[in-house]
Design a protein around this motif. Structure first.
Motif, short mmCIF file in Angstrom:
data_model
loop_
_atom_site.label_atom_id
_atom_site.label_comp_id
_atom_site.label_asym_id
_atom_site.label_seq_id
_atom_site.Cartn_x
_atom_site.Cartn_y
_atom_site.Cartn_z
N ASN A 15 40.32 18.01 34.00
CA ASN A 15 41.49 18.58 34.66
C ASN A 15 41.84 19.98 34.13
OD1 ASN A 15 41.81 16.45 36.38
ND2 ASN A 15 43.56 15.57 35.36
N ILE A 16 40.85 20.72 33.72
CA ILE A 16 41.09 22.08 33.21
C ILE A 16 41.39 23.01 34.39
CG2 ILE A 16 39.94 24.08 32.15
CD1 ILE A 16 38.55 22.18 30.29
N PRO A 17 42.43 23.84 34.26
CA PRO A 17 42.73 24.80 35.31
C PRO A 17 41.60 25.84 35.45
CG PRO A 17 44.54 24.65 33.73
CD PRO A 17 43.39 23.88 33.16
N ALA A 18 41.48 26.42 36.61
CA ALA A 18 40.41 27.39 36.89
C ALA A 18 40.42 28.55 35.91
CB ALA A 18 40.54 27.90 38.32
N ASP A 19 41.61 29.02 35.51
CA ASP A 19 41.67 30.18 34.62
C ASP A 19 41.27 29.87 33.18
OD1 ASP A 19 43.98 28.70 34.16
OD2 ASP A 19 45.29 30.45 33.99
N PHE A 24 36.39 27.71 28.32
CA PHE A 24 35.98 26.39 27.85
C PHE A 24 34.47 26.27 27.84
CE2 PHE A 24 35.39 21.74 28.44
CZ PHE A 24 35.99 21.32 27.27
N LEU A 25 33.83 26.73 28.91
CA LEU A 25 32.37 26.69 28.97
C LEU A 25 31.75 27.53 27.86
CD1 LEU A 25 31.76 26.93 32.81
CD2 LEU A 25 31.13 25.02 31.33
N ARG A 42 38.81 24.31 39.85
CA ARG A 42 37.77 24.89 40.71
C ARG A 42 37.47 24.02 41.93
NH1 ARG A 42 33.41 27.38 36.40
NH2 ARG A 42 34.69 29.17 35.80
N ILE A 43 37.69 22.72 41.82
CA ILE A 43 37.35 21.84 42.94
C ILE A 43 38.55 21.50 43.81
CG2 ILE A 43 35.38 20.86 41.69
CD1 ILE A 43 37.02 18.25 41.34
N GLY A 44 39.74 21.90 43.37
CA GLY A 44 40.94 21.70 44.17
C GLY A 44 41.53 20.31 44.13
N ALA A 45 41.13 19.51 43.14
CA ALA A 45 41.68 18.16 43.00
C ALA A 45 41.60 17.76 41.53
CB ALA A 45 40.90 17.16 43.84
#
Length: 107
Positions: A15-19, A24-25, A42-45
């Motif tokens: 559940n990491i936010p896109a920003d 993290f990677l 990134r996946i919107g869910a």
């Protein structure tokens, strides 16, 4: 004894936010060795939304029943099970190893 990566594909649903995903990677290079990484931003869910689990089923090109979802939150495991995935609430590494060995016999 074969390791998990020699017996199955391994993916991460976080559940990491896109920003935060790129940082993290970069901080966790072992993630690049996984078969798939899905970040909610990134996946919107986000877990426990069923759409997050459905995304992973499609991304892994698997049937839901062929996936073992492991999480430390029971509500996420229940939500994955409602979509048809197998589920396990993580408590200890030893317990998880037993569950994996039962669910995924050594070839």
């Amino acid at each position: 004894m074969l390791g998990l990566r020699e017996r199955a594909r391994v993916a991460l649903l976080s559940n990491i936010p896109a920003d935060h995903a790129d940082a993290f990677l970069a901080a966790q290079p072992w993630l690049n060795d996984l078969d798939h990484v899905a970040f909610s931003g990134r996946i919107g869910a986000a877990k426990p939304d069923p759409a997050a689990f459905r995304y992973c089923v499609v991304a892994l090109q698997s049937a839901p029943a062929d996936i073992l979802f492991v999480d430390d939150r029971e509500e996420n495991v229940r939500a994955a099970q409602a979509v048809g995935l197998n589920g396990h609430v993580f408590r200890t590494q030893g317990e998880l190893a037993e569950v994996v060995d039962t669910w995924l016999p050594t070839r």
